[in-house]
Design an enzyme around this catalytic site. Structure first.
Site, PDB file in Angstrom:
ATOM      1  N   ARG A   1      65.831  60.910  35.873  1.00 22.95           N
ATOM      2  CA  ARG A   1      65.838  59.464  35.660  1.00 22.95           C
ATOM      3  C   ARG A   1      67.067  58.878  36.321  1.00 22.95           C
ATOM      4  O   ARG A   1      68.144  59.482  36.288  1.00 22.95           O
ATOM      5  CB  ARG A   1      65.925  59.143  34.155  1.00 22.95           C
ATOM      6  CG  ARG A   1      64.722  59.538  33.362  1.00 22.95           C
ATOM      7  CD  ARG A   1      63.572  58.596  33.513  1.00 22.95           C
ATOM      8  NE  ARG A   1      63.920  57.197  33.228  1.00 22.95           N
ATOM      9  CZ  ARG A   1      63.110  56.172  33.438  1.00 22.95           C
ATOM     10  NH1 ARG A   1      61.899  56.377  33.943  1.00 22.95           N
ATOM     11  NH2 ARG A   1      63.476  54.945  33.169  1.00 22.95           N
ATOM     12  N   ILE A   2      66.892  57.691  36.907  1.00 20.05           N
ATOM     13  CA  ILE A   2      68.064  56.971  37.412  1.00 20.05           C
ATOM     14  C   ILE A   2      68.630  56.186  36.245  1.00 20.05           C
ATOM     15  O   ILE A   2      67.894  55.473  35.543  1.00 20.05           O
ATOM     16  CB  ILE A   2      67.668  56.065  38.583  1.00 20.05           C
ATOM     17  CG1 ILE A   2      67.263  56.959  39.757  1.00 20.05           C
ATOM     18  CG2 ILE A   2      68.817  55.132  38.964  1.00 20.05           C
ATOM     19  CD1 ILE A   2      66.847  56.224  41.004  1.00 20.05           C
ATOM     20  N   LEU A   3      69.924  56.356  35.997  1.00 23.40           N
ATOM     21  CA  LEU A   3      70.536  55.778  34.797  1.00 23.40           C
ATOM     22  C   LEU A   3      71.238  54.467  35.127  1.00 23.40           C
ATOM     23  O   LEU A   3      71.802  54.303  36.208  1.00 23.40           O
ATOM     24  CB  LEU A   3      71.522  56.787  34.211  1.00 23.40           C
ATOM     25  CG  LEU A   3      70.856  58.107  33.777  1.00 23.40           C
ATOM     26  CD1 LEU A   3      71.879  59.217  33.621  1.00 23.40           C
ATOM     27  CD2 LEU A   3      70.055  57.911  32.491  1.00 23.40           C
TER      28      LEU A   3
ATOM     29  N   HIS B   1      73.040  69.195  40.972  1.00 21.88           N
ATOM     30  CA  HIS B   1      72.201  68.658  42.042  1.00 21.88           C
ATOM     31  C   HIS B   1      71.977  69.744  43.080  1.00 21.88           C
ATOM     32  O   HIS B   1      72.922  70.423  43.489  1.00 21.88           O
ATOM     33  CB  HIS B   1      72.890  67.437  42.678  1.00 21.88           C
ATOM     34  CG  HIS B   1      72.035  66.796  43.730  1.00 21.88           C
ATOM     35  ND1 HIS B   1      70.941  66.020  43.411  1.00 21.88           N
ATOM     36  CD2 HIS B   1      72.085  66.848  45.075  1.00 21.88           C
ATOM     37  CE1 HIS B   1      70.357  65.615  44.526  1.00 21.88           C
ATOM     38  NE2 HIS B   1      71.034  66.096  45.559  1.00 21.88           N
TER      39      HIS B   1
ATOM     40  N   THR C   1      78.768  59.397  37.981  1.00 22.54           N
ATOM     41  CA  THR C   1      79.233  58.019  38.102  1.00 22.54           C
ATOM     42  C   THR C   1      77.993  57.154  38.355  1.00 22.54           C
ATOM     43  O   THR C   1      76.886  57.681  38.486  1.00 22.54           O
ATOM     44  CB  THR C   1      80.214  57.851  39.278  1.00 22.54           C
ATOM     45  OG1 THR C   1      79.518  58.162  40.488  1.00 22.54           O
ATOM     46  CG2 THR C   1      81.438  58.732  39.129  1.00 22.54           C
TER      47      THR C   1
ATOM     48  N   GLN D   1      71.867  80.285  42.281  1.00 21.15           N
ATOM     49  CA  GLN D   1      73.278  79.862  42.228  1.00 21.15           C
ATOM     50  C   GLN D   1      73.498  78.787  41.167  1.00 21.15           C
ATOM     51  O   GLN D   1      74.540  78.764  40.507  1.00 21.15           O
ATOM     52  CB  GLN D   1      73.743  79.365  43.599  1.00 21.15           C
ATOM     53  CG  GLN D   1      73.688  80.429  44.683  1.00 21.15           C
ATOM     54  CD  GLN D   1      74.406  81.709  44.278  1.00 21.15           C
ATOM     55  OE1 GLN D   1      75.526  81.669  43.756  1.00 21.15           O
ATOM     56  NE2 GLN D   1      73.774  82.843  44.490  1.00 21.15           N
TER      57      GLN D   1
HETATM   58  C1  GRF Z   1      67.251  71.872  39.471  1.00 17.53           C
HETATM   59  O1  GRF Z   1      67.033  72.269  40.790  1.00 17.53           O
HETATM   60  C2  GRF Z   1      68.366  70.866  39.406  1.00 17.53           C
HETATM   61  O2  GRF Z   1      69.342  71.074  40.373  1.00 17.53           O
HETATM   62  C3  GRF Z   1      67.645  69.577  39.682  1.00 17.53           C
HETATM   63  O3  GRF Z   1      66.411  69.707  39.020  1.00 17.53           O
HETATM   64  C4  GRF Z   1      66.083  71.083  38.909  1.00 17.53           C
HETATM   65  C5  GRF Z   1      65.880  71.346  37.456  1.00 17.53           C
HETATM   66  O4  GRF Z   1      65.407  72.639  37.198  1.00 17.53           O
HETATM   67  N1  GRF Z   1      68.437  68.458  39.256  1.00 17.53           N
HETATM   68  P1  GRF Z   1      65.340  73.200  35.715  1.00 17.53           P
HETATM   69  O5  GRF Z   1      64.529  72.207  34.895  1.00 17.53           O
HETATM   70  O6  GRF Z   1      66.728  73.354  35.196  1.00 17.53           O
HETATM   71  O7  GRF Z   1      64.618  74.507  35.847  1.00 17.53           O
END
Ligand code: GRF
Length: 234
Positions: free
Chosen positions: A102-104, A120, A152, A184
């Protein structure tokens, strides 16, 4: 026996995790047994897979469904207000966005300044937004990865806590590359939560300093006084 004063253990910091989907990062964090209490997992989607994992692990779950606010005068603001109430009932020290799609609003983000982190799937500031793996492949970059950062009000921006880079192979597909990056993510996010819970992150402008563990000098000094095999961690 009369309890002795001054020996109460300090309460663990409390954390609320927000998810929208499968919750593999949530699982990685929970399974790392960080020094904090996961007070609740909140999803904006009732069908998020991570809710079942949380429930099975005795963590309180809640759904704040964004579609329920579609008819409000300000749908985004109304949803964020409801979400903020749901989070704040748990009085968390940290809010963890783990695949929360979601965009907050700026008001929401400001409320959690310095105490909300996100993961991310790119080496920010490259590739903010969606479809990061596809875009990296299209651009032919040789290094791709993931980033944990403080949130942010600019999307996928904010002081960077930790990053991991993986090499992009010539025959990578979106699936193979995202799988290597996700591996990772599952290493980075538990570590970042642990650093925060241990009070070791300091935001200094755009930069984040990770303080050494409080006993680092003691461990180093003890190691100098003896030969221990195999090496001790602490
Ligand atoms: C991950 O790749 C995360 O970086 C991105 O959304 C995905 C979420 O995966 N924001 P999960 O629900 O934690 O398996």
């Amino acid at each position: 026996m009369t309890p002795r004063p001054g020996i109460e253990p300090a309460p663990l910091p409390s954390v609320v995790v927000l998810i929208s989907g499968r919750g593999s990062n949530l699982r990685a964090i929970v399974e790392s047994t960080p020094p904090c209490r996961i007070a609740a997992v909140i999803s904006n989607r009732p069908d998020a897979g991570g809710l079942a994992f949380a429930h099975a692990n005795g963590i309180a779950t809640e759904v704040v469904d964004h579609t329920a606010y579609a008819d409000a005068a300000d749908p985004r603001g109304a949803f964020d207000a409801a979400l903020m109430q749901a989070i704040d009932r748990h009085q968390p020290q940290l809010v963890v966005l783990a695949g929360f799609m979601r965009i907050l609003t700026a008001g929401f983000v400001d409320h959690y300044t310095g105490r909300m982190i996100n993961i991310h799937p790119s080496l920010l500031p490259a590739y903010p937004g969606l479809h990061t793996h596809r875009r990296a492949l299209e651009d032919g970059v040789r290094l791709h990865g993931c980033t944990v950062h403080f949130v942010t009000s600019t999307l996928d921006n904010g002081p960077i806590v930790v990053q991991a880079a993986v090499a992009v192979d010539a025959d990578d597909s979106e699936d193979t590359l995202s799988a290597r990056v996700l591996e990772q993510e599952h290493r980075l996010y538990p570590q970042a939560v642990r650093w925060f819970a241990e009070g070791r992150l300091r935001i200094d402008g755009a930069r984040v300093r990770v303080l050494p563990p409080p006993d680092a000098d003691t461990v180093a000094a003890a190691n100098d006084r003896a030969l221990v095999a195999p090496a001790l961690d602490r």
